[in-house]
Scaffold this active site. Structure first.
Site, PDB file in Angstrom:
ATOM      1  N   LYS A  77      21.141  12.548 -17.527  1.00 26.74           N
ATOM      2  CA  LYS A  77      20.962  13.344 -16.446  1.00 26.74           C
ATOM      3  C   LYS A  77      19.866  13.091 -15.505  1.00 26.74           C
ATOM      4  O   LYS A  77      18.790  12.692 -16.067  1.00 26.74           O
ATOM      5  CB  LYS A  77      20.767  14.867 -16.825  1.00 26.74           C
ATOM      6  CG  LYS A  77      20.710  15.984 -15.778  1.00 26.74           C
ATOM      7  CD  LYS A  77      20.686  17.292 -16.401  1.00 26.74           C
ATOM      8  CE  LYS A  77      20.643  18.442 -15.419  1.00 26.74           C
ATOM      9  NZ  LYS A  77      20.301  19.801 -16.121  1.00 26.74           N
ATOM     10  N   SER A 152      23.731  23.148 -14.649  1.00 26.15           N
ATOM     11  CA  SER A 152      23.505  21.839 -13.714  1.00 26.15           C
ATOM     12  C   SER A 152      23.806  20.502 -14.228  1.00 26.15           C
ATOM     13  O   SER A 152      23.902  19.729 -13.628  1.00 26.15           O
ATOM     14  CB  SER A 152      21.873  22.133 -13.501  1.00 26.15           C
ATOM     15  OG  SER A 152      21.178  21.474 -14.640  1.00 26.15           O
ATOM     16  N   SER A 176      22.426  25.149 -18.955  1.00 26.35           N
ATOM     17  CA  SER A 176      22.823  23.838 -18.068  1.00 26.35           C
ATOM     18  C   SER A 176      23.663  23.025 -18.814  1.00 26.35           C
ATOM     19  O   SER A 176      23.968  21.954 -18.477  1.00 26.35           O
ATOM     20  CB  SER A 176      21.631  23.411 -17.234  1.00 26.35           C
ATOM     21  OG  SER A 176      21.409  24.167 -16.068  1.00 26.35           O
TER      22      SER A 176
END
Lengths: 473, 99
Positions: A77, A152, A176
């Site tokens: 990420k 996210s 997330s």
């Protein structure tokens, strides 16, 4: 190359010389080249990936011992810093940022010669539940391209779901990792707060942030956790707790384990198909010998409010470091004060601004007592409730999200509606407990449903065993 | 309580965040929505908070002594190269006072 290989299958394939790490890496790179223009999961590719792969191949040929993550192609990420590889946090303000150091979790993977394929998309500074807040465009859900992948860690979830990597790293502050895992039909593991080092995670809410794993199976998630967990002198919140052989012990019996199913997690806002599915999960656990009990914990109704006070408060402090002076992008101005205002005002996106402003509000002198202080007390009360309940229950079962993946654009103008998709996941962050989302089949539109389990802090072992039961056909 | 666009601009000022008037009117409605929702924490009876709930979690600082570590030339250059604006080995900023 067969599609959708798990970590175990890649390990076996490499050791049996069915394929080389270079061949495998090239296969994933072709997949990315073909599918990424449409999905927008990867933001930056790692040019060193093949060099690492060939190093692993040499080691294997020489008969050297390799680590569990050696030669396994993975994605990271873009809020986790990687030395020499652009790290944007999904924000314009870091569009050209090349970090001079690695996050501890990245360092651990590199030491094993894990193959970093690239950096994947996310909501700006990990703030969002749909990946639509990325400054580099939304990632599409690979199962239903007109829908969001969740957020996210949306890019991390799609990279696993679309087989653009074997596993990926995400971060979880309020869900997330678990929420996008649920929307994309993969496994998402958030460890106990303090299980893994936060060093090198671009901070959002420091008292909730934790790195996590997105993987194809529960066992894969456990394998990765074994490699990235542990204390760190660079993060005093990462604790020196015994690490277990989570993967090897995953199939141990769950008979006699008690699982709570809170009635507050089955109430208003929950889609009926998702609710039915969770009841199936409860039956599955019961058939395996666990005892599932419906419980009534009214305090859970406060969870989302607690989270959306404490998180923005910490966001408003953490985001103060992005001033456009030491690194990142900048906007020219006549004096320093307007330099700060304009750089931040022009380069930060709308959701980041909303949270900074909300955080500034709840911490301001006039409202501190009514919001932040109350939320802090409520958090402590929540922790106490769970500390008592963990004496009785080994896990808590719930849906991961109230609905399945929604359409791109459906909730962008209504932040509060977006925030409600975190209603079941924020609890684990508030109490510092581990949580996992396991694929629980699909709804009538063929969209994935996620089942969530939480256990007491440091009891990933119990949670993973129950999760493995849920995963079985 | 309803948040006004002027209050949003004031908050932006406190947070060193430029907010345009157009942004402020949208943000006022959205942040107000959020404040109404999170205000529910006040329904929680915390009158007993002084005694029973005050110190259920005691936070303690975990300190270690600062360590001065020399960095090599390459690391130094890497850090200097991250400055968006630079003069020699200094980060260059806009003047603190208006001319």
């Amino acid at each position: 190359m067969r599609a959708n290989l798990t970590i175990e299958e890649v390990q076996n394939g490499l050791r049996a010389k069915e394929f080389s790490a270079v061949e495998l890496t090239q296969w994933y790179q072709r997949q990315i080249k073909e599918k990424n223009p449409h999905l927008n999961a990867y933001l930056t590719l790692n040019e060193e990936a093949l060099a690492t792969a060939s190093l692993v191949d040499k080691k294997i040929s020489a008969g050297a011992k390799i680590g569990p993550l050696s030669g396994i192609p993975m994605a990271i990420k873009d809020v986790i810093v990687t030395q020499g590889i652009r790290t944007t946090a999904g924000s314009k303000i870091l569009e050209n940022y090349i970090p001079p150091y690695d996050a501890t979790v990245v360092d651990k993977i590199k030491k094993q010669a894990g193959i970093i394929l690239g950096k994947v998309n996310c909501d700006e500074f990990a703030m969002g539940s749909s990946n639509e807040n990325s400054a580099f465009g939304p990632t599409r859900n690979s199962i239903a391209p007109d829908r969001v992948p969740g957020g996210s860690s949306g890019g991390s979830a799609v990279a696993v779901a679309a087989d653009l990597c074997t596993y990926s790293l995400g971060t979880d502050t309020g869900g997330s990792v678990r929420q996008p895992a649920a929307f994309c039909g993969v496994v998402g593991l958030k460890p106990t707060y303090g299980r893994c080092s936060r060093y090198g995670l671009i901070a959002m809410a420091s008292s909730f942030d934790q790195p996590g794993v997105l993987a194809k199976t529960v066992k894969d998630a456990a394998i990765v956790l074994e490699s990235i967990a542990g204390p760190d002198r660079l993060d005093s919140s990462a604790k020196d707790k015994p690490l277990k052989k989570w993967a090897a012990e995953i199939d141990q019996d769950v008979r006699g384990m008690r699982v709570a199913l809170p009635k507050q997690f089955l109430e208003e806002g929950l889609n009926t198909e998702v609710e039915k599915s969770v009841r199936l999960a409860a039956e599955k656990l019961t058939r395996a010998g666990a005892k599932v009990e419906l419980v009534d914990w009214p305090l859970l109704e406060m969870a989302l409010a607690i989270y959306y006070i404490i998180m923005p408060a910490e966001v408003s402090a953490n985001l103060a470091r992005f001033d456009g002076i030491r690194y990142g992008m900048t906007v020219g101005a006549e004096d320093l004060w307007s330099h700060y205002q304009q750089t931040r005002g022009q380069l930060l996106g709308p959701e980041v601004k909303r949270r900074i402003l909300t955080g500034t509000y709840v911490l301001s002198a006039g409202y501190y007592d009514a919001y932040y202080k109350k939320a802090d007390l409520a958090k402590k009360r929540m922790r106490q409730l769970f500390a008592q309940q963990w004496q009785k229950y080994q896990a808590v079962l719930s849906p991961t999200t109230p609905t399945t993946a929604f359409k791109i654009g459906e909730k962008t103008t209504d932040p509060m509606a977006m925030y409600l998709s975190d209603v079941y996941t924020v609890v684990a962050n508030i109490i510092g407990a581990p949580g996992i989302s396991v694929p629980g089949g699909t709804d009538s539109q063929k969209l994935p449903i996620g089942w969530q389990l939480m256990s007491a802090p440091w009891r990933e072992d119990q949670m993973l065993r129950l999760a493995a039961v849920l995963e079985k056909e | 309580m309803t948040l006004s666009p002027e209050q949003i601009i004031k908050l932006g000022d406190l947070a060193k965040l430029a907010v345009t008037e157009q942004e402020a009117s949208t943000l006022a409605v959205q942040v107000d929505d959020v404040l109404k929702y999170i205000g529910r924490v006040n329904e929680l009876e915390t009158a007993d908070s002084i005694g029973q709930w005050k110190d259920t979690v005691v936070n303690t600082n975990v300190w270690r002594a600062d360590e001065v570590r020399a960095i090599n030339e390459a690391e130094r250059n890497e850090l200097l190269a991250s400055f968006p604006s630079r003069e020699d080995d200094f980060a260059k900023t806009a003047p603190v006072f208006k001319r």
